[in-house]
Write an enzyme that holds these catalytic residues in place. Structure first.
Site, PDB file in Angstrom:
ATOM      1  N   ASP A   1       0.819  -1.237   0.029  1.00 30.73           N
ATOM      2  CA  ASP A   1       0.050  -0.207   0.136  1.00 30.73           C
ATOM      3  C   ASP A   1       1.037   1.285  -0.040  1.00 30.73           C
ATOM      4  O   ASP A   1       1.783   1.434   0.604  1.00 30.73           O
ATOM      5  CB  ASP A   1      -0.984  -0.036   1.161  1.00 30.73           C
TER       6      ASP A   1
ATOM      7  N   ASN B   1      -2.697  13.159  -4.214  1.00 25.26           N
ATOM      8  CA  ASN B   1      -3.865  13.663  -5.049  1.00 25.26           C
ATOM      9  C   ASN B   1      -4.348  14.921  -4.662  1.00 25.26           C
ATOM     10  O   ASN B   1      -4.546  15.761  -5.457  1.00 25.26           O
ATOM     11  CB  ASN B   1      -4.795  12.948  -4.826  1.00 25.26           C
TER      12      ASN B   1
ATOM     13  N   HIS C   1      -4.405  14.459  -9.485  1.00 29.16           N
ATOM     14  CA  HIS C   1      -4.829  13.233  -9.709  1.00 29.16           C
ATOM     15  C   HIS C   1      -4.054  12.477 -11.013  1.00 29.16           C
ATOM     16  O   HIS C   1      -3.486  11.456 -10.839  1.00 29.16           O
ATOM     17  CB  HIS C   1      -6.396  12.601 -10.095  1.00 29.16           C
TER      18      HIS C   1
ATOM     19  N   ASP D   1      -1.618   9.327 -10.637  1.00 27.37           N
ATOM     20  CA  ASP D   1      -1.701   8.164 -11.676  1.00 27.37           C
ATOM     21  C   ASP D   1      -0.163   7.902 -11.890  1.00 27.37           C
ATOM     22  O   ASP D   1      -0.014   6.756 -11.982  1.00 27.37           O
ATOM     23  CB  ASP D   1      -2.497   8.598 -12.965  1.00 27.37           C
TER      24      ASP D   1
ATOM     25  N   GLU E   1      -4.628   2.249  -4.315  1.00 29.19           N
ATOM     26  CA  GLU E   1      -3.238   2.403  -4.320  1.00 29.19           C
ATOM     27  C   GLU E   1      -2.751   1.118  -3.630  1.00 29.19           C
ATOM     28  O   GLU E   1      -1.611   1.123  -3.186  1.00 29.19           O
ATOM     29  CB  GLU E   1      -2.510   3.445  -3.242  1.00 29.19           C
TER      30      GLU E   1
END
Length: 382
Positions: free
Chosen positions: A257, A265, A270, A274, A300
């Protein structure tokens, strides 16, 4: 009976042009790489065959070497198409080199008066290009298509025929009685004409199979990272775990994680988030073994099944992934996140996938509670 070479070449050109139009229409609809390479091959065959129609004219001096090189380019384009079915890169430099060597050999062999200028190079490269295409088609997985074996056999027959031409050309020369009778331009054009018509029926099936397999592959993978999606990973991992347990082998599972991902973000947007996910996926791909199964578990969070790996080995792989991620260049001055890992292992005779995931998830939660950026192994129950 003597076959009229000019008539055969015109017929071959008409067939090649007709197939080119049909295959191009199919390519525009499917965007199949295999179909596309065959369009290029047919264009090479069409223009190369047309160049030979200029033999016996003042243009022969350039048309003959050009025709040789174009036909060789067609053979290597057929090979490129076969490689595309196996998801291998196109042999672009091999194609260019084969064409260049053929032209050079032809230019050194009196192309203005010799219609077989560079014949050994031309016949040799035709054999190699079509032979390699046959080999790649034969190596396709049996589940890929029901027609690839027949295509491989047809290509193998043509490669064998060109090899026979090369051997007899070397032994007798272009004027040898056996070469002219069995392997001359008229017979070769007739053989090629028949095989082009024959393979055209299999072409559509193979290009459609490639399209279907491509769609299935894309459906099985996460669009952003290119890793397996959650459902596909769970299916493959469950089957692999059962196989390992049947053979008495162990396995380890990692849940990973990205730390403080929401902050990326919120601060950078965002698109930056990504990019971070993609960077971690690339670090996974770089660090794992070919036998490992890697997927995006959600958001994630990522998941890895490591067949045959002990907990210690799994922890080492997790550390390798973090090092690879840390070595990635920063994206738009954004610091890439650290990663927390939970590791669980199965003994040789127990534990299903659901239990392993639960154990790894508990270990991941502990890694987060201990301050993140660390690897925590599950208890003995895993």
């Amino acid at each position: 009976m003597v076959l009229d070479i000019t008539t055969l070449r015109v017929a071959l050109g008409v067939v090649a042009l007709t197939l080119l139009v049909l295959f191009y229409a199919s390519f525009r609809r499917t965007r199949s790489a295999y179909n596309g390479w065959w369009c290029i091959a047919l264009l090479f065959f069409l223009t190369g065959n047309s160049a030979f129609l200029l033999n016996g004219t003042p243009h022969q001096v350039w048309a003959n070497p050009s025709g040789n090189a174009l036909l060789v380019g067609g053979a290597f384009s057929v090979w490129a198409g076969a490689r595309s079915l196996r998801m291998l890169p196109a042999p672009r430099w091999q194609l260019a080199a084969a064409c260049a060597v053929t032209v050079f050999a032809s230019l050194l062999d009196r192309p203005g008066t010799n219609t077989w200028s560079g014949g050994l190079a031309y016949l040799g490269f035709m054999t190699v290009g079509i032979g390699l295409a046959s080999l790649d088609l034969w190596r396709l997985d049996s589940s890929y298509s029901h027609v690839h074996k027949s295509m491989a056999i047809a290509a193998g027959f043509l490669a064998t025929y060109y090899f026979g031409r090369w051997v007899l050309f070397l032994a007798e020369g272009q004027s040898g009685p056996d070469f002219r009778l069995y392997f001359g331009p008229s017979i070769a054009s007739l053989v090629t004409l028949v095989l082009l018509v024959a393979v055209s029926f299999s072409m559509t099936a193979l290009s459609n199979d490639q399209l279907i397999n491509g769609l299935s592959e894309r459906a099985a993978r996460d669009n952003l990272t290119g890793l397996l999606n959650r459902g596909t990973f769970l299916d493959l991992a469950a089957k692999e775990l059962k196989r390992l347990q049947a053979t008495g082998s162990i396995a380890s599972l990692i849940l990973a994680d990205l730390d403080h991902f929401k902050a990326i973000n919120d601060v950078y947007g965002h698109a930056a988030g990504d990019a971070a996910l993609k960077a971690f996926a690339d670090a996974c791909t770089e660090s794992v073994r070919a036998t490992d199964v890697v997927g995006r578990y959600g958001g994630e969070e990522f998941i890895l099944l490591l067949p045959g790996a002990t907990q210690e080995r799994a922890e080492s792989i997790a550390a390798d992934i973090s090092r690879a991620l840390a070595a990635t260049e920063s994206l738009d001055k954004m610091q890439l996140p650290t990663v927390s890992y939970g590791v669980a292992s199965s003994p040789a005779d127990a534990v299903d996938l659901t239990t392993m995931i639960a154990a790894a998830d508990a270990a991941l939660y502990e890694a987060k509670s201990l301050g993140r950026n660390r690897v925590v192994r599950a208890g003995r129950r895993a």
